[in-house]
Design an enzyme around this catalytic site. Structure first.
Site, mmCIF file in Angstrom:
data_model
loop_
_atom_site.group_PDB
_atom_site.id
_atom_site.type_symbol
_atom_site.label_atom_id
_atom_site.label_comp_id
_atom_site.label_asym_id
_atom_site.label_seq_id
_atom_site.Cartn_x
_atom_site.Cartn_y
_atom_site.Cartn_z
ATOM 1 N N SER A 150 0.802 -1.230 0.000
ATOM 2 C CA SER A 150 0.000 0.000 0.000
ATOM 3 C C SER A 150 0.830 1.273 0.000
ATOM 4 C CB SER A 150 -0.947 0.014 1.199
ATOM 5 O OG SER A 150 -0.229 0.150 2.406
ATOM 6 N N LYS A 152 0.855 4.563 6.976
ATOM 7 C CA LYS A 152 0.362 5.376 5.861
ATOM 8 C C LYS A 152 1.000 6.756 5.948
ATOM 9 C CE LYS A 152 -2.798 2.213 4.809
ATOM 10 N NZ LYS A 152 -2.734 1.396 3.568
#
Length: 260
Positions: A42, A102
């Site tokens: 990701s 993230k």
């Protein structure tokens, strides 16, 4: 009898040494740096599957999530400092108690929207500059054996390509992002970040479960301040194989690589 006593004393000293080592390691992990291994794609190409890093837990102070299993008896956050837009952050998912990594996109009070794959913060476009392609081999990656996603379908062993851009956030922080295809999260409504919360996105924009999707339907949603664990500053080690012992799969060019 003397030999038996010496043997028992030796065993007790060994036990003490192990206990002390575990306590020191626990204190180090809780207060300073937590090891973190990248299991998914990701955050490509900033972080690759198999990257190993230490998370700086001093960066934002401490909360109950600073301890394993969220066991620190800390209300809220102590010795806290505010994260900055563009930081790569490890945080505890607000619902499923899993650690995520993230990029921090939205601060409290910000208005976040994605239009045709382009990020807007408080109405200002985060400019994307084309930077060629990111190419990797279409094969199983890491111990889990995930297959990468490609802009165009390819066969096993072929080059898997994704469009690469340099995105510049308001304030001047620049970083790499990838685009695979048109996806549902390429166009969103306006998210207004509540006070005490943050908005996160993955750099591999079409292959990331992040704040663009609410917690009620399996996403991340807004992340409370107390759920931040620390900032990722540098990759310490990296291996492209299914085991760290596969020396031939080590990525030497990523050792001690700064995370931007």
């Amino acid at each position: 009898m003397a030999a038996k006593a010496e043997k028992e004393e030796g065993i007790m000293e060994t036990v003490k040494t192990v206990v002390y080592a575990l306590l020191i390691a626990g204190v180090f992990r809780t207060l300073f740096f937590q090891p973190f291994w990248i299991p998914s794609g990701s955050m490509k190409d900033t972080l690759l599957i198999g990257d190993f890093l230490f998370v700086n837990k001093m960066a934002y102070g401490y909360s109950k999530h600073s301890c394993p299993f969220s066991m620190c008896p800390i209300p809220g956050r102590i010795f806290g400092s505010e994260p900055e837009r563009g930081d790569v952050v490890v945080f505890r998912h607000p619902v499923n108690n899993t650690d995520f990594i993230k990029r921090l996109i939205g601060l409290p009070g910000d208005r976040i929207q994605v239009r045709d794959g382009v990020l807007f913060i408080n109405g200002e476009e985060a400019v994307q500059t084309p930077a060629g392609t990111f190419t990797e081999t279409f094969e199983k990656q890491g111990p889990v054996g995930n297959m990468p996603r490609c802009t165009t379908p390819v066969g096993i062993g072929a080059d898997c390509e994704k469009d690469k851009f340099i995105e510049t956030l308001p304030g001047g922080v620049s970083h790499s992002i990838l685009n695979i295809t048109n996806s549902a999260t390429d166009n969103t409504g306006v998210f207004t970040v509540p006070e005490g919360h943050y908005f996160f996105m993955g750099d591999n924009r079409d292959n990331s479960t992040d704040s663009r999707v609410s917690q009620q339907v399996g996403g991340v949603g807004f992340v409370p301040y107390e759920n931040l664990i620390g900032r990722a500053d540098r990759v310490m080690f990296s291996s492209a194989g299914r085991s760290l012992f596969y020396v031939w799969t080590w990525r030497g060019d990523r050792f001690f690589k700064r995370i931007e």
